[in-house]
Write an enzyme that holds these catalytic residues in place. Structure first.
Site, mmCIF file in Angstrom:
data_model
loop_
_atom_site.group_PDB
_atom_site.id
_atom_site.type_symbol
_atom_site.label_atom_id
_atom_site.label_comp_id
_atom_site.label_asym_id
_atom_site.label_seq_id
_atom_site.Cartn_x
_atom_site.Cartn_y
_atom_site.Cartn_z
ATOM 1 C CB VAL A 16 -0.962 0.007 1.214
ATOM 2 C CG1 VAL A 16 -1.711 1.331 1.308
ATOM 3 C CG2 VAL A 16 -1.950 -1.146 1.112
ATOM 4 C CG ASP A 35 9.519 -0.405 5.697
ATOM 5 O OD1 ASP A 35 8.358 -0.533 5.267
ATOM 6 O OD2 ASP A 35 10.044 -1.231 6.474
ATOM 7 C CG PHE A 152 -11.584 1.968 -1.585
ATOM 8 C CD1 PHE A 152 -12.365 1.282 -0.657
ATOM 9 C CD2 PHE A 152 -11.476 3.343 -1.470
ATOM 10 C CE1 PHE A 152 -13.027 1.965 0.361
ATOM 11 C CE2 PHE A 152 -12.139 4.029 -0.460
ATOM 12 C CZ PHE A 152 -12.917 3.341 0.457
ATOM 13 C CG ASN A 208 -12.297 -4.573 2.207
ATOM 14 O OD1 ASN A 208 -12.271 -4.314 1.018
ATOM 15 N ND2 ASN A 208 -11.238 -4.531 2.984
ATOM 16 N N GLY A 253 -16.327 -19.695 -6.721
ATOM 17 C CA GLY A 253 -15.024 -20.362 -6.713
ATOM 18 C C GLY A 253 -14.779 -21.046 -5.384
ATOM 19 N N GLY A 257 -9.347 -15.072 -0.488
ATOM 20 C CA GLY A 257 -8.189 -15.051 0.406
ATOM 21 C C GLY A 257 -7.564 -13.673 0.308
ATOM 22 C CB CYS A 260 -7.625 -6.782 2.107
ATOM 23 S SG CYS A 260 -6.374 -5.535 1.881
ATOM 24 C CE LYS A 263 -5.118 -6.393 7.103
ATOM 25 N NZ LYS A 263 -5.601 -5.120 7.590
HETATM 26 C C1 UDX Z 1 -9.458 -6.467 -1.930
HETATM 27 C C2 UDX Z 1 -10.409 -5.347 -2.381
HETATM 28 O O1 UDX Z 1 -10.851 -5.612 -3.716
HETATM 29 C C3 UDX Z 1 -9.745 -3.995 -2.291
HETATM 30 O O2 UDX Z 1 -10.658 -2.970 -2.618
HETATM 31 C C4 UDX Z 1 -9.231 -3.778 -0.868
HETATM 32 O O3 UDX Z 1 -8.565 -2.553 -0.766
HETATM 33 C C5 UDX Z 1 -8.306 -4.922 -0.481
HETATM 34 O O4 UDX Z 1 -8.968 -6.180 -0.635
HETATM 35 P P1 UDX Z 1 -7.520 -7.885 -3.045
HETATM 36 O O5 UDX Z 1 -7.441 -8.651 -1.770
HETATM 37 O O6 UDX Z 1 -6.246 -7.449 -3.655
HETATM 38 O O7 UDX Z 1 -8.402 -6.548 -2.864
HETATM 39 O O8 UDX Z 1 -8.225 -8.811 -4.134
HETATM 40 P P2 UDX Z 1 -9.628 -8.963 -4.864
HETATM 41 O O9 UDX Z 1 -9.382 -8.865 -6.326
HETATM 42 O O10 UDX Z 1 -10.667 -8.116 -4.310
HETATM 43 O O11 UDX Z 1 -9.943 -10.495 -4.566
HETATM 44 C C6 UDX Z 1 -10.056 -10.994 -3.243
HETATM 45 C C7 UDX Z 1 -10.381 -12.463 -3.229
HETATM 46 O O12 UDX Z 1 -11.716 -12.673 -3.650
HETATM 47 C C8 UDX Z 1 -9.514 -13.333 -4.140
HETATM 48 O O13 UDX Z 1 -9.164 -14.505 -3.450
HETATM 49 C C9 UDX Z 1 -10.420 -13.626 -5.319
HETATM 50 O O14 UDX Z 1 -10.095 -14.838 -5.944
HETATM 51 C C10 UDX Z 1 -11.778 -13.678 -4.647
HETATM 52 N N1 UDX Z 1 -12.899 -13.374 -5.552
HETATM 53 C C11 UDX Z 1 -13.037 -12.131 -6.085
HETATM 54 C C12 UDX Z 1 -13.841 -14.359 -5.834
HETATM 55 O O15 UDX Z 1 -13.745 -15.492 -5.341
HETATM 56 N N2 UDX Z 1 -14.899 -14.038 -6.650
HETATM 57 C C13 UDX Z 1 -15.060 -12.815 -7.198
HETATM 58 O O16 UDX Z 1 -16.049 -12.619 -7.919
HETATM 59 C C14 UDX Z 1 -14.105 -11.825 -6.907
#
Ligand code: UDX
Length: 429
Positions: A16, A35, A152, A208, A253, A257, A260, A263
């Protein structure tokens, strides 16, 4: 440096912090990223990027003259008008967010006599801004402003998400601070939501939670589709056209995971509980996700019988494609369950590693992972998996069984290639 360039200190050179720093430099500001890990700072000073994030290395390289890296707090703060806090807030044993890194930054802030604005990018519980405000006031730093400016950004698209966001959220105690941070984002074309600090903090957690709820919802629809003969891919398409529902985050799916969602869902659950509220929907969202990660085991048993001594290949270790991040990846839960069932587990991933997955053998190629395997599980929707020659792979497997945990492949084509193919929420073989 553009004429309007401001001076920004970013605390935390994680994913981030680096994206924030690089993007502000791209907008013409002068940025120093600080850092506590010297190796990280050394790497960045050499021009290398310690994380895998598409577009980030180009952005850092392009803005080198506007970007500095340091371990020294005073060097970072020197002349800074904005101090971004982008440190980690991992869960504690109780599931609450661990804010110790945030407090370290606040307590280490030198006692500046000019007005600076502390901007919170780290995901924090609602009420954190209020506590920071008190702590700053207690140190005689009432003239230091505070703005909650949540991120985001999703991994893999973080640079684009920062530069072309759906919205910018700014929660401030003082309107002038909100104005100043809004101006810092000049050059980005997006609606700006101005609010109080607590609401901005909640916007991040609620956004989220809403996204996770959609995923768990469609995963449960998928499970009901399996039991009733419907196809979740068609169902998602059909409901996604409804403008009130929308198409995104409806891919069924094997669960979400990442760094973000797991947690932050836990942190919001604890925040609600500690405030005396039992957040039922969120609890269900979390539980559905835990069960979803394990459903593939049942599918494999159905297709193969006992898994003892079976050779199972996991295609993908990262929690999603275009990242090497394996934090809370469903692949790790699956690997653990498969090993517990007595299976031999191999894993392939184009960038992520099986470090920490004791007993899992990492294969260099998809071919190597699938050779003599009894089954393969598609865990991460890596685009390269669309281009492999599945028919020749099927011929090299001991039994051509494939469970597509991301509904990525075409069921008919996979069956034609010789696979006993199963997916999530689609008619089984
Ligand atoms: C997420 C949020 O999208 C972001 O706005 C926030 O700031 C941080 O958390 P990120 O964890 O990078 O971002 O990934 P994201 O693309 O949102 O996917 C999260 C998880 O959801 C992945 O494991 C993905 O495989 C799963 N997912 C996502 C699904 O299983 N189905 C979907 O339709 C979308």
């Amino acid at each position: 440096m553009s004429e309007s360039g401001k001076r920004v200190a970013v605390f935390g050179a994680g994913y981030v912090g680096l994206v924030t720093g690089a993007c502000f430099a791209e907008l013409g500001h002068r940025v120093v990223v600080r850092d506590v890990v010297p190796e990280k700072i050394e790497t960045l000073r050499r021009g290398d990027v310690p994380i895998f994030e598409p577009g980030l290395d180009e952005l850092l390289a392009r803005n080198r003259e506007r970007l500095g890296f340091t371990t020294d707090v005073n060097e970072a703060i020197d002349g800074a008008e904005f101090v971004y806090v982008a440190v980690g807030t991992p869960p504690t044993y109780s599931g609450d967010a661990d804010l110790s890194a945030v407090w370290t930054v606040i307590d280490e802030l030198p006692a500046v006599d000019r007005r600076i604005v502390v901007c919170m990018k780290s995901t924090v519980p609602v009420g954190t801004g209020e506590k920071v405000r008190h702590r700053l006031d207690a140190r005689g730093l009432a003239h230091v402003g505070y703005v909650s400016n949540p991120e985001f950004t999703a991994e893999g698209t973080a640079v684009r998400d920062f530069m072309e966001p759906d919205r910018i959220v700014l929660g401030a105690f003082e309107e002038a601070d909100g104005d100043a941070v809004a101006k810092l984002h000049e050059g980005i074309d997006a609606p700006v939501v101005r609010s109080d600090v607590a609401s901005a903090e909640m916007i991040k957690l609620a956004a989220n939670a809403a996204l996770m709820a959609r995923i768990s919802f469609i995963n449960e629809i998928a499970n009901v589709c399996e039991a009733t003969g419907a196809d979740v891919v068609k169902v998602a398409e059909g409901i996604g056209w409804d403008r009130r529902i929308g198409k995104s985050f409806l891919q069924a799916g094997i669960g979400f995971g990442g760094s973000c969602f797991p947690k932050d869902s836990l942190a919001l659950k604890q925040l609600a509980a500690s405030s005396g509220y039992h957040f039922q929907v969120l609890n269900a969202v979390i539980e559905v996700n835990e069960l979803q990660k394990r459903r593939v085991i049942g599918k494999l048993k159905h297709l193969l019988g006992s898994l003892r001594g079976k050779r199972i290949a996991l295609l993908g270790l990262a929690f999603k494609p275009n990242t090497d991040d394996t934090r809370e990846s469903p692949a790790f839960v699956l690997a653990g369950r498969l090993l517990a069932e007595g299976a031999d587990v191999l894993a392939w991933d184009p960038v992520a590693h099986a470090d920490g997955l004791h007993g899992v053998v990492q294969a260099e190629t998809v071919e190597e992972a699938l050779a003599d395997a009894d089954a393969a599980v598609l865990v991460t929707a890596w685009p390269e998996l669309l281009d492999v020659d599945w028919a020749s792979l099927a011929a090299r497997m001991r039994s051509a069984v494939l469970v597509d945990g991301r509904n990525m492949l075409d069921p008919e084509a996979m069956r034609a290639a010789g696979f006993r193919y199963d997916a999530i929420g689609r008619a089984a073989t």
